[in-house]
Enzyme design. Sequence first.
Site, PDB file in Angstrom:
ATOM      1  N   ASP A 178       0.392  -1.328   0.034  1.00  0.00           N
ATOM      2  CA  ASP A 178       0.120  -0.267   0.409  1.00  0.00           C
ATOM      3  C   ASP A 178       0.890   1.695   0.013  1.00  0.00           C
ATOM      4  O   ASP A 178       2.269   1.311   0.744  1.00  0.00           O
ATOM      5  CB  ASP A 178      -1.357   0.151   0.858  1.00  0.00           C
ATOM      6  CG  ASP A 178      -2.178   0.627   0.973  1.00  0.00           C
ATOM      7  OD1 ASP A 178      -1.867   1.216   0.043  1.00  0.00           O
ATOM      8  OD2 ASP A 178      -2.741   1.289   1.990  1.00  0.00           O
ATOM      9  N   GLY A 185       0.277   5.208  -4.445  1.00  0.00           N
ATOM     10  CA  GLY A 185      -0.284   6.848  -4.645  1.00  0.00           C
ATOM     11  C   GLY A 185       0.143   8.136  -4.441  1.00  0.00           C
ATOM     12  O   GLY A 185       0.653   8.727  -4.261  1.00  0.00           O
ATOM     13  N   TRP A 215       3.160   7.760  -1.984  1.00  0.00           N
ATOM     14  CA  TRP A 215       5.176   8.402  -2.998  1.00  0.00           C
ATOM     15  C   TRP A 215       4.796   9.257  -3.454  1.00  0.00           C
ATOM     16  O   TRP A 215       5.743   9.967  -3.753  1.00  0.00           O
ATOM     17  CB  TRP A 215       5.423   6.544  -2.716  1.00  0.00           C
ATOM     18  CG  TRP A 215       6.392   6.295  -3.147  1.00  0.00           C
ATOM     19  CD1 TRP A 215       7.970   6.217  -2.454  1.00  0.00           C
ATOM     20  CD2 TRP A 215       7.082   6.519  -4.554  1.00  0.00           C
ATOM     21  NE1 TRP A 215       9.136   6.696  -2.791  1.00  0.00           N
ATOM     22  CE2 TRP A 215       8.422   6.684  -3.943  1.00  0.00           C
ATOM     23  CE3 TRP A 215       6.917   7.712  -5.470  1.00  0.00           C
ATOM     24  CZ2 TRP A 215       9.677   6.913  -5.134  1.00  0.00           C
ATOM     25  CZ3 TRP A 215       8.089   7.448  -6.382  1.00  0.00           C
ATOM     26  CH2 TRP A 215       8.924   7.221  -6.650  1.00  0.00           C
ATOM     27  N   ARG A 223       0.679   9.542 -10.156  1.00  0.00           N
ATOM     28  CA  ARG A 223      -0.038   8.137  -9.321  1.00  0.00           C
ATOM     29  C   ARG A 223       0.855   6.866  -9.928  1.00  0.00           C
ATOM     30  O   ARG A 223       1.784   5.825  -9.142  1.00  0.00           O
ATOM     31  CB  ARG A 223      -1.526   7.653  -9.435  1.00  0.00           C
ATOM     32  CG  ARG A 223      -1.768   8.691  -7.687  1.00  0.00           C
ATOM     33  CD  ARG A 223      -3.516   8.857  -7.740  1.00  0.00           C
ATOM     34  NE  ARG A 223      -3.875   7.006  -7.457  1.00  0.00           N
ATOM     35  CZ  ARG A 223      -3.241   6.692  -5.938  1.00  0.00           C
ATOM     36  NH1 ARG A 223      -3.437   7.805  -5.571  1.00  0.00           N
ATOM     37  NH2 ARG A 223      -3.940   5.617  -5.734  1.00  0.00           N
ATOM     38  N   ASN A 278     -10.854  -2.622  -6.334  1.00  0.00           N
ATOM     39  CA  ASN A 278      -9.582  -1.971  -7.606  1.00  0.00           C
ATOM     40  C   ASN A 278     -10.822  -0.753  -8.305  1.00  0.00           C
ATOM     41  O   ASN A 278     -10.166  -0.181  -8.920  1.00  0.00           O
ATOM     42  CB  ASN A 278      -8.233  -2.503  -7.613  1.00  0.00           C
ATOM     43  CG  ASN A 278      -7.460  -1.801  -6.075  1.00  0.00           C
ATOM     44  OD1 ASN A 278      -6.488  -2.767  -5.787  1.00  0.00           O
ATOM     45  ND2 ASN A 278      -7.807  -1.370  -5.456  1.00  0.00           N
ATOM     46  N   TRP A 279     -11.462  -2.109  -9.274  1.00  0.00           N
ATOM     47  CA  TRP A 279     -12.317  -1.663 -10.331  1.00  0.00           C
ATOM     48  C   TRP A 279     -13.040   0.022 -10.265  1.00  0.00           C
ATOM     49  O   TRP A 279     -13.770   0.354 -10.695  1.00  0.00           O
ATOM     50  CB  TRP A 279     -13.155  -2.623 -10.518  1.00  0.00           C
ATOM     51  CG  TRP A 279     -12.624  -4.197 -10.865  1.00  0.00           C
ATOM     52  CD1 TRP A 279     -12.901  -5.623 -10.456  1.00  0.00           C
ATOM     53  CD2 TRP A 279     -12.198  -4.321 -12.400  1.00  0.00           C
ATOM     54  NE1 TRP A 279     -12.412  -6.142 -10.554  1.00  0.00           N
ATOM     55  CE2 TRP A 279     -11.347  -5.526 -12.233  1.00  0.00           C
ATOM     56  CE3 TRP A 279     -11.783  -3.533 -13.177  1.00  0.00           C
ATOM     57  CZ2 TRP A 279     -11.071  -6.148 -12.873  1.00  0.00           C
ATOM     58  CZ3 TRP A 279     -11.345  -4.744 -14.491  1.00  0.00           C
ATOM     59  CH2 TRP A 279     -10.553  -5.961 -14.479  1.00  0.00           C
ATOM     60  N   ARG A 324     -11.248   2.068  -9.476  1.00  0.00           N
ATOM     61  CA  ARG A 324     -10.916   3.101  -9.659  1.00  0.00           C
ATOM     62  C   ARG A 324     -11.222   4.071 -10.912  1.00  0.00           C
ATOM     63  O   ARG A 324     -11.597   3.011 -11.810  1.00  0.00           O
ATOM     64  CB  ARG A 324      -9.168   2.637  -9.220  1.00  0.00           C
ATOM     65  CG  ARG A 324      -8.783   2.226  -8.046  1.00  0.00           C
ATOM     66  CD  ARG A 324      -6.964   2.205  -7.727  1.00  0.00           C
ATOM     67  NE  ARG A 324      -7.096   1.915  -6.562  1.00  0.00           N
ATOM     68  CZ  ARG A 324      -6.532   2.501  -5.715  1.00  0.00           C
ATOM     69  NH1 ARG A 324      -4.744   2.569  -6.140  1.00  0.00           N
ATOM     70  NH2 ARG A 324      -6.149   1.937  -4.755  1.00  0.00           N
ATOM     71  N   ARG A 352      -5.668  -2.051   8.360  1.00  0.00           N
ATOM     72  CA  ARG A 352      -6.792  -2.921   8.406  1.00  0.00           C
ATOM     73  C   ARG A 352      -6.274  -3.347   7.622  1.00  0.00           C
ATOM     74  O   ARG A 352      -5.299  -3.821   6.579  1.00  0.00           O
ATOM     75  CB  ARG A 352      -7.815  -2.226   8.080  1.00  0.00           C
ATOM     76  CG  ARG A 352      -8.098  -0.997   6.903  1.00  0.00           C
ATOM     77  CD  ARG A 352      -8.893  -0.017   6.304  1.00  0.00           C
ATOM     78  NE  ARG A 352      -8.412   0.831   5.231  1.00  0.00           N
ATOM     79  CZ  ARG A 352      -8.015   1.535   5.458  1.00  0.00           C
ATOM     80  NH1 ARG A 352      -7.601   1.951   6.305  1.00  0.00           N
ATOM     81  NH2 ARG A 352      -7.648   2.744   4.026  1.00  0.00           N
ATOM     82  N   GLU A 412       0.215 -13.519  12.827  1.00  0.00           N
ATOM     83  CA  GLU A 412       1.103 -12.361  12.628  1.00  0.00           C
ATOM     84  C   GLU A 412       0.466 -10.964  11.648  1.00  0.00           C
ATOM     85  O   GLU A 412       0.971 -11.077  11.173  1.00  0.00           O
ATOM     86  CB  GLU A 412       1.934 -12.375  13.470  1.00  0.00           C
ATOM     87  CG  GLU A 412       2.429 -12.981  14.732  1.00  0.00           C
ATOM     88  CD  GLU A 412       1.863 -12.753  15.401  1.00  0.00           C
ATOM     89  OE1 GLU A 412       1.561 -11.778  15.854  1.00  0.00           O
ATOM     90  OE2 GLU A 412       1.070 -13.666  16.276  1.00  0.00           O
TER      91      GLU A 412
HETATM   92  C1  FPP Z   1      -1.313   0.245  -2.862  1.00  0.00           C
HETATM   93  O1  FPP Z   1      -0.721   1.611  -3.454  1.00  0.00           O
HETATM   94  C2  FPP Z   1      -1.051  -0.781  -4.614  1.00  0.00           C
HETATM   95  C3  FPP Z   1      -1.829  -0.900  -5.409  1.00  0.00           C
HETATM   96  C4  FPP Z   1      -3.485  -0.461  -5.628  1.00  0.00           C
HETATM   97  C5  FPP Z   1      -1.246  -2.195  -6.222  1.00  0.00           C
HETATM   98  C6  FPP Z   1      -0.229  -2.480  -5.956  1.00  0.00           C
HETATM   99  C7  FPP Z   1       0.829  -2.580  -7.272  1.00  0.00           C
HETATM  100  C8  FPP Z   1       1.573  -2.927  -7.853  1.00  0.00           C
HETATM  101  C9  FPP Z   1       3.277  -3.004  -6.582  1.00  0.00           C
HETATM  102  C10 FPP Z   1       2.467  -2.684  -8.836  1.00  0.00           C
HETATM  103  C11 FPP Z   1       1.719  -3.256 -10.306  1.00  0.00           C
HETATM  104  C12 FPP Z   1       2.340  -4.860  -9.679  1.00  0.00           C
HETATM  105  C13 FPP Z   1       2.016  -5.884 -10.100  1.00  0.00           C
HETATM  106  C14 FPP Z   1       2.421  -7.229 -10.333  1.00  0.00           C
HETATM  107  C15 FPP Z   1       0.467  -6.307 -10.814  1.00  0.00           C
HETATM  108  P1  FPP Z   1      -2.563   2.970  -3.235  1.00  0.00           P
HETATM  109  O2  FPP Z   1      -2.666   3.619  -5.609  1.00  0.00           O
HETATM  110  O3  FPP Z   1      -3.764   2.741  -2.760  1.00  0.00           O
HETATM  111  O4  FPP Z   1      -1.824   4.000  -3.208  1.00  0.00           O
HETATM  112  P2  FPP Z   1      -2.190   5.161  -2.080  1.00  0.00           P
HETATM  113  O5  FPP Z   1      -3.376   4.710  -0.909  1.00  0.00           O
HETATM  114  O6  FPP Z   1      -1.317   6.184  -1.755  1.00  0.00           O
HETATM  115  O7  FPP Z   1      -3.297   5.847  -2.806  1.00  0.00           O
END
Ligand code: FPP
Length: 257
Positions: free
Chosen positions: A31, A34, A36, A44, A79-80, A82, A205, A218
């Site tokens: 997590d 975005g 970062w 993002r 995530n759909w 988004r 969470r 854990e």
């Molecule tokens: C959460 O960051 C991350 C994701 C929803 C996707 C995780 C995906 C990767 C690490 C790269 C893709 C890897 C593969 C194998 C497809 P967020 O976007 O929710 O960050 P935020 O909470 O700061 O907005």
Amino acid sequence: MVPRSTSEVAPTFTPAAGDNPVPRHVAIIMDGNGRWASARGLPRAEGHRRGVEALRRTVRAAGELGIEVLTIFSFSAENWSRPAAEITELMGLLRRFIRNDLAELHGAGVRVRVIGERNGLDPDIRRLLEEAEELTRDNARITLVVAFNYGARQEIARAARRVAEAVARGEIAPEAITAELIATKLDLADLPDPDLIIRTSGEQRLSNFLLWQAAYSELVFVPIFWPDFDRVALENALAEYRRRERRFGGLVARTGS
Ligand code: FPP
């Protein structure tokens, strides 16, 4: 502390907190991509791209540290919701990850498994996922479980449906439905439950990740964003895990799965 396997532990021995060996199964909620990126004034998408680099580092480190199974939450069933452009970016990253990294993963002895709902994914992505599983199926160094289009409630509902179908066919009686039976119908039925679940970004969470399998995991919440995760962060999480006392509902500490 020297890792101690359960087989070396005399039956009357009560391991103190701090005696947990390396976890067999580590699951990660990656997590903060975005945030970062936003913190650096970047799109993002750049955070997700750097997230893939963190993933490569982490798979390598997990193999070196003797972890048997690494499960990563790469795209959730939720995530759909988004923006379409971000979904396209994440799908593209998965395509590129498999196309560019599959040979290297295979060469390093990584067995790839994919969990989640395949229906609803583009046919070429489904083919790539199948190809990755097929090519690496006999590898034994480490199993990388990619949770893609995955939701734990949906997984449990699929398992319940399979059980209901078996009851309808007369193969099992309703009284024979137990937690153990349901567990055999889950996506990860043949793998140990996660000993340790790590979530980056400071959020605390599970977000519909491995809800059934997390019963005695854990949980370690790491206050850095996923693109900054590396071997040191993983080792710190393992050190925190080692200090935990696991009792699995009993009174006596036990050393994992
Ligand atoms: C959460 O960051 C991350 C994701 C929803 C996707 C995780 C995906 C990767 C690490 C790269 C893709 C890897 C593969 C194998 C497809 P967020 O976007 O929710 O960050 P935020 O909470 O700061 O907005």
